[in-house]
Design a protein around this motif. Sequence first.
Motif, short mmCIF file in Angstrom:
data_model
loop_
_atom_site.label_atom_id
_atom_site.label_comp_id
_atom_site.label_asym_id
_atom_site.label_seq_id
_atom_site.Cartn_x
_atom_site.Cartn_y
_atom_site.Cartn_z
N GLY A 151 0.83 -1.20 0.00
CA GLY A 151 0.00 0.00 0.00
C GLY A 151 0.86 1.24 0.00
O GLY A 151 2.06 1.21 -0.29
N LYS A 152 0.25 2.34 0.34
CA LYS A 152 0.96 3.61 0.46
C LYS A 152 1.85 3.57 1.71
O LYS A 152 1.49 2.95 2.72
CB LYS A 152 -0.06 4.74 0.58
N ARG A 153 3.00 4.20 1.63
CA ARG A 153 3.86 4.27 2.81
C ARG A 153 3.09 4.87 3.99
O ARG A 153 2.47 5.92 3.86
CB ARG A 153 5.10 5.11 2.54
N ASP A 155 15.84 17.26 5.42
CA ASP A 155 16.35 18.22 4.44
C ASP A 155 17.19 17.53 3.37
O ASP A 155 17.19 17.94 2.21
CB ASP A 155 17.20 19.30 5.14
N ALA A 156 17.90 16.47 3.78
CA ALA A 156 18.72 15.74 2.82
C ALA A 156 17.86 14.95 1.84
O ALA A 156 18.29 14.66 0.72
CB ALA A 156 19.68 14.80 3.55
N ILE A 157 16.65 14.60 2.25
CA ILE A 157 15.70 13.98 1.32
C ILE A 157 15.15 15.02 0.35
O ILE A 157 15.11 14.82 -0.87
CB ILE A 157 14.54 13.30 2.08
N LEU A 158 14.74 16.15 0.89
CA LEU A 158 14.08 17.18 0.08
C LEU A 158 15.05 17.90 -0.85
O LEU A 158 14.72 18.15 -2.02
CB LEU A 158 13.40 18.20 1.00
N ASP A 159 16.23 18.25 -0.34
CA ASP A 159 17.17 19.02 -1.16
C ASP A 159 18.59 18.89 -0.63
O ASP A 159 19.26 19.88 -0.36
CB ASP A 159 16.74 20.50 -1.19
N GLY A 160 19.04 17.65 -0.50
CA GLY A 160 20.39 17.43 -0.01
C GLY A 160 21.45 18.02 -0.91
O GLY A 160 22.52 18.43 -0.43
N GLU A 161 21.19 18.09 -2.18
CA GLU A 161 22.17 18.63 -3.12
C GLU A 161 22.62 20.03 -2.74
O GLU A 161 23.78 20.41 -2.93
CB GLU A 161 21.60 18.64 -4.53
N GLU A 208 6.26 9.68 2.71
CA GLU A 208 5.30 9.12 1.75
C GLU A 208 5.76 9.30 0.30
O GLU A 208 5.32 8.55 -0.58
CB GLU A 208 3.93 9.78 1.93
N ARG A 209 6.64 10.25 0.05
CA ARG A 209 7.04 10.59 -1.31
C ARG A 209 8.03 9.57 -1.87
O ARG A 209 9.23 9.64 -1.63
CB ARG A 209 7.68 11.99 -1.32
N GLU A 210 7.54 8.62 -2.64
CA GLU A 210 8.41 7.61 -3.25
C GLU A 210 9.30 8.20 -4.34
O GLU A 210 10.32 7.59 -4.72
CB GLU A 210 7.57 6.47 -3.83
N ALA A 241 7.93 1.57 11.42
CA ALA A 241 7.92 0.36 10.60
C ALA A 241 6.86 0.44 9.50
O ALA A 241 7.02 -0.16 8.43
CB ALA A 241 7.69 -0.86 11.47
N LYS A 242 5.80 1.17 9.74
CA LYS A 242 4.73 1.27 8.75
C LYS A 242 5.15 2.02 7.50
O LYS A 242 4.44 1.99 6.49
CB LYS A 242 3.50 1.93 9.39
N PHE A 243 6.29 2.70 7.55
CA PHE A 243 6.77 3.45 6.39
C PHE A 243 7.85 2.69 5.62
O PHE A 243 8.49 3.25 4.73
CB PHE A 243 7.29 4.82 6.83
N ALA A 244 8.04 1.43 5.94
CA ALA A 244 9.05 0.63 5.27
C ALA A 244 8.57 0.18 3.89
O ALA A 244 7.38 -0.07 3.68
CB ALA A 244 9.39 -0.59 6.11
#
Length: 812
Positions: free
Chosen positions: A112-114, A435-441, A495-497, A514-517
Amino acid sequence: MERRSFLKASAALGCAATVTGCKTSSDDANVNPPEPPVTDEVQSWSACLANCGSNCPLKVYTFDGKITRIESEDTGDDSFGNHQIRPCARGRSNRKRVYNPDRLMYPMKRIGKRGEGRFERISWQQATSEIGAKLKGIYDSYGSRSVYYMYQSGAYYDLNGASSWRRLLGTMGGALGYYGSYSSAQVARMFPLVYGSGARSTVLEMMHSDLFLFFGYNPLEIRQSGSGEGYEYAYFREKNNVKTINIDCRYNDTLAGQNMEYHPCRPGTDAALCAGIAYHLIEANLIDEQFLTTKCYGFRAEAAIPEKGLEALPYERSYEAYILGLGELDSQPKTPEWAERICGVPAANIRSIAEQLAAANAPYVVGGYGINRQANGEHSVWAIAALCMLVGALGKRGTSTGHMPNSAKALYSSGLPNVPSNTEKAKISVFSWPDAILDGENMTVFKDGVQLPADELDENGDGKLGANLKAIINFAGNTLLNQHSDCFGTAKILEREDLCELIVVSENHMTPSAKFADYLLPDSTWLESDDVANQSYSAGAMSVITPMTKAIEPLGECRSSFDVCADIAEAMGTRAEFTEGRSYQETLKHYYETSVAPQDPILPPTLEEFQAKGIVKKFTESSVKDCALYDYVNTGGELNTASGRIEMFSHAVDFMNKNWQKPDYVVGLHIPPIPAYIVTWEGYEDTSPEIADMPLLLIGHHTKGRTHSSFHSVQWLREAVHDAVWVNPADVTDFSDGDWVIVESLRGRVKVQARVTQRVMPGVASLPQGAWFNPQNGIDIGGCVNTLTAYRPSPIAKANPQHTNRVKIYKA
């Protein structure tokens, strides 16, 4: 004092507080003797590896392949120095933790959805091959900085867990690292700038103290084991009749007892209180002038030190100038009356604290980690340290540095080494992975506190991380969601795959994280594992190493991390490098005999002898090694600071103040170069219109029923320790004690019961931390405090400010 005498005295104090809960000797005559143990039981050794700092040994008894009971070790005559290490209720509940209904039994893949918690059962072969293929693809496409092993708060193995996962990632060149921890990031970042190291005395040093001055420090609740901080503090306080002055917004359990003085202080205002104490010390000439002149830097003006590249420090930039209102930051004298208006401690009491501190020969000063988990945490702990400097209470037997106590660590072990190919050196703050997920660059040194190799920095010392996080490994770490800030906001990121492409969670239970795995891997528990348990980081002077041997076979299809990581390495083509040709049992034997046993002659030379012997204990006798900064203060030399001395003014912090980017949520000062009081967003003095209807300052406190979020689903502990938001009677509106209420911040709402009590000061609310996030129709009915906290990294450590919150409370 014999431990039994000490415990009798403690029990008497407890009876005074709760008379109806105490038994009399006549009651004992009517109690039936316990049934004799089952003679066919088998006893093995394990340990409680929850992240409380103790790793208490456990005697685990089984019958017919099932755990029947858990007991504590019983070696020694139980006098101090030969005492037993007894687990608390959490350690004793490990049987229930193993057999808990929410136990994960087999590998699963998300369908399902994360976050929805919908998974399908898969085989281990499918799980490890798919994870290995995806992880290798991310390494090949994005590089090692796109992979992150998350800070864990749930299990402190030697070989399994973190050691195995880090070694696995090391075979691919490593992963993006982190600095700090969710417990102590601010003080861990600040004290090396002030002292040149994380200088702190051991608990054992308290035996030489004549005053305990605690700011938000609560050892009898956070360190409950039969050895370590709580036990040793209580023992020395009782034995030597040492007075404790405890400053906290909540009347914590450590305050129960004799010779106590309590001062409620508003959260986030400790630096203001310290400034008021400092003012009286200076004005009443109670400071140690010689110590400040010879061992400290920046109390007053300083000459230039060309050989260290330091320009002259004018008086108006000094700490004394700030306290007296003659400095560049403001013209306000930091009088006790000024401090009272902010912190809530009466001016007369502030003067009394100052005079008692100055009169003590060896005051042991501690700032609890809750003080550092504030929006101004770095400067709050620095301000507490400044009090030690002012009265020369550093490097003397019986003193500390303002830091939490250290552990003596006479015996220690360290886990699997990283493999040679682990070359990634970049690090982010432990708190800033979203922040590293959103814009780590585009994360940088000056904006985000990124740490990079020297060759990646420009001429000013700035540089970019240059990569986004694409894979997260989360072992025994509910920090993926539950222990982080702003649960609702964090969930939206996870949630953003299209952002983070792979999340692997290895756990014992179905936690909120664990539900977000994407892949959920069932890990064996501590009682189902062969390993070595070290004494951990707050075990006190009685060191212990425990040979963990399986009490039972892992339930279902649960497996140890080492074996799982070996199979993932197989899928990535690095198994040989990971295992070095050894099975797990061979690795354990090699590790013990080459890395653990050589640490001390008291340890048996072979793994088999160690396992046959059981626990190995060693008491550390008191010495000058227990006293932080003893050598520097008494024999001279220099510290590893910019000036070579203890710093009340920091040129390194001044550089940050001039160059680091100021976030838009900062309200008052940003990064002043002295231990100044900083007005913060959602602090007591924040008048922002968006929180005008949120009058209460909210903190989260530790309870005896969890270690962080570990043990939350153990029903025994939920029945024993009641989760409720503490509210002072003066702040009650439309609800009463026991009512279900809504606690609301700008981040979200939680539904919990109210505990109306004088044990929290007016204007403050306190919610037990670690409860599991459980959103229903936009409200967290699980009562997780981090539903309410903000993702706003602190100024220097870029760490979690989870005790800085404004809320309102109303009837549900």
